[in-house]
Design an enzyme around this catalytic site. Structure first.
Site, short mmCIF file in Angstrom:
data_model
loop_
_atom_site.label_atom_id
_atom_site.label_comp_id
_atom_site.label_asym_id
_atom_site.label_seq_id
_atom_site.Cartn_x
_atom_site.Cartn_y
_atom_site.Cartn_z
CG ASP A 81 32.18 -34.24 -1.82
OD1 ASP A 81 31.67 -34.63 -0.76
OD2 ASP A 81 32.78 -33.15 -1.95
CG HIS A 177 31.26 -26.74 1.15
ND1 HIS A 177 29.95 -27.08 1.34
CD2 HIS A 177 31.96 -27.89 1.31
CE1 HIS A 177 29.86 -28.37 1.61
NE2 HIS A 177 31.06 -28.89 1.61
N GLY A 206 34.31 -28.65 4.27
CA GLY A 206 34.80 -27.27 4.31
C GLY A 206 36.15 -27.19 5.00
N GLY A 229 39.04 -29.31 -0.34
CA GLY A 229 38.83 -29.12 -1.77
C GLY A 229 39.46 -27.85 -2.29
P1 13P Z 1 36.59 -26.89 0.96
O1 13P Z 1 36.53 -26.68 -0.51
O2 13P Z 1 36.10 -25.73 1.73
O3 13P Z 1 37.91 -27.39 1.42
O4 13P Z 1 35.54 -28.06 1.28
C1 13P Z 1 35.66 -29.29 0.62
C2 13P Z 1 34.53 -30.17 0.93
O5 13P Z 1 33.98 -30.15 2.00
C3 13P Z 1 34.06 -31.09 -0.10
O6 13P Z 1 32.87 -31.69 0.21
#
Ligand code: 13P
Length: 285
Positions: A81, A177, A206, A229
């Site tokens: 990622d 994010h 995000g 994430g």
């Molecule tokens: P979040 O941590 O806001 O869920 O986003 C995860 C993400 O986009 C990883 O690239």
């Protein structure tokens, strides 16, 4: 099956659903995440930042994902990622990652095009899928903050994919994010215009801050990969704090860690089920 992102997204495109992409932050989280996807019959993208990849070991992550993908009847993609360096991308591909994201979104357009094309050329030779990004996503990830995201412009996205034939395109539609305390206002009209302008499967980053009630609208507007994430970190940490705080220091670690892994599995099961098209239900506080 251990596979690349392209066929998984092609199938999602054909049938009309979204694939959950979940960030693993340690090795412990990976087996319960894959088992959760298996439970509901959904493909899963396990993704790691370059930082987590180095912390856990790229080859270790590949070994776990490969062996579980063989044992469990579910498609598993291991994706790097937000890589901004070619070295990280090369190392991940050499280690056996089946998919990478090259994030050139903070570069000027022409540079993003040129660098994305270089990554695609290299990755394709090795049979690895590539996600790229146009527009920038704000917020904080892995301690790195981008103050203000820049929404993706449909015309710019169209010009970008004309020159960059990637397997997936990350777009900025108002998500951030790391936003886990509130819900984000996403621009569905903008997403619709991007969807009409580009044929590439779209990716939303995000995901933690996105209201689950919006998932159906995202899927209907071409989102085929959806990243979550922070919600997994929060679930793991809260459960671990509870268990570690309530047990003696000599307690077997698994007594404390299994509930944290279970909390992560619960999030994956729930989200992956919603992405496959079940009805959104009230979100937990
Ligand atoms: P979040 O941590 O806001 O869920 O986003 C995860 C993400 O986009 C990883 O690239």
């Amino acid at each position: 099956m251990y596979t690349t992102l392209a066929p998984v997204l092609a199938e999602a495109q054909r049938v009309g659903y979204t694939v959950g992409a979940f960030n693993a932050h340690n090795l412990e989280m990976v087996p319960p995440m894959i088992a959760a996807a298996r439970d509901i019959g959904a493909p899963i993208v396990i993704q790691t930042s370059p930082g987590t990849a180095r912390y856990v070991g790229m080859k270790n992550l590949v070994a776990v994902c490969r062996s579980m993908a063989e044992d469990e009847i579910v498609d598993v993609v291991l994706h790097l990622d937000h890589a901004t360096s070619l070295t990280d991308i090369r190392d991940a591909i050499d280690a056996g990652y089946s998919s990478v994201m090259f994030d050139g979104s903070s570069r000027p357009f022409a540079e993003n095009v040129a660098a994305s094309r270089r990554v695609i050329e290299f990755a394709r030779e090795k049979g690895v899928s590539v996600e790229v990004e146009i527009g920038t996503i704000g917020g904080t990830e892995e301690g790195i903050s981008v103050a203000h995201g820049q929404l993706t412009q449909p015309e710019e996205a169209a010009a970008f994919v004309e020159q960059v034939q990637a397997d997936a395109l990350a777009v900025s539609i108002g998500t951030h994010h790391g936003s886990y305390k509130g819900k984000t206002a996403i621009d569905l009209d903008l997403l619709q215009r991007i969807h009409e302008a580009v044929p590439t499967p779209l990716v939303v980053h995000g995901g933690t801050g996105v209201d689950e009630a919006d998932y159906t609208a995202l899927t209907a507007r071409g989102v085929r990969k959806f990243n979550v994430g922070t919600e997994l970190i929060v679930a793991w940490t809260r459960a671990a704090k509870r268990t570690f705080g309530a047990t003696e220091d000599h307690t077997s670690l698994r007594n404390n860690i299994v509930p944290a892994n279970d909390a992560v599995a619960e999030v994956v099961r729930r989200k992956a089920g919603l992405f496959l098209g079940s009805t959104p239900v009230a979100q937990a506080a």
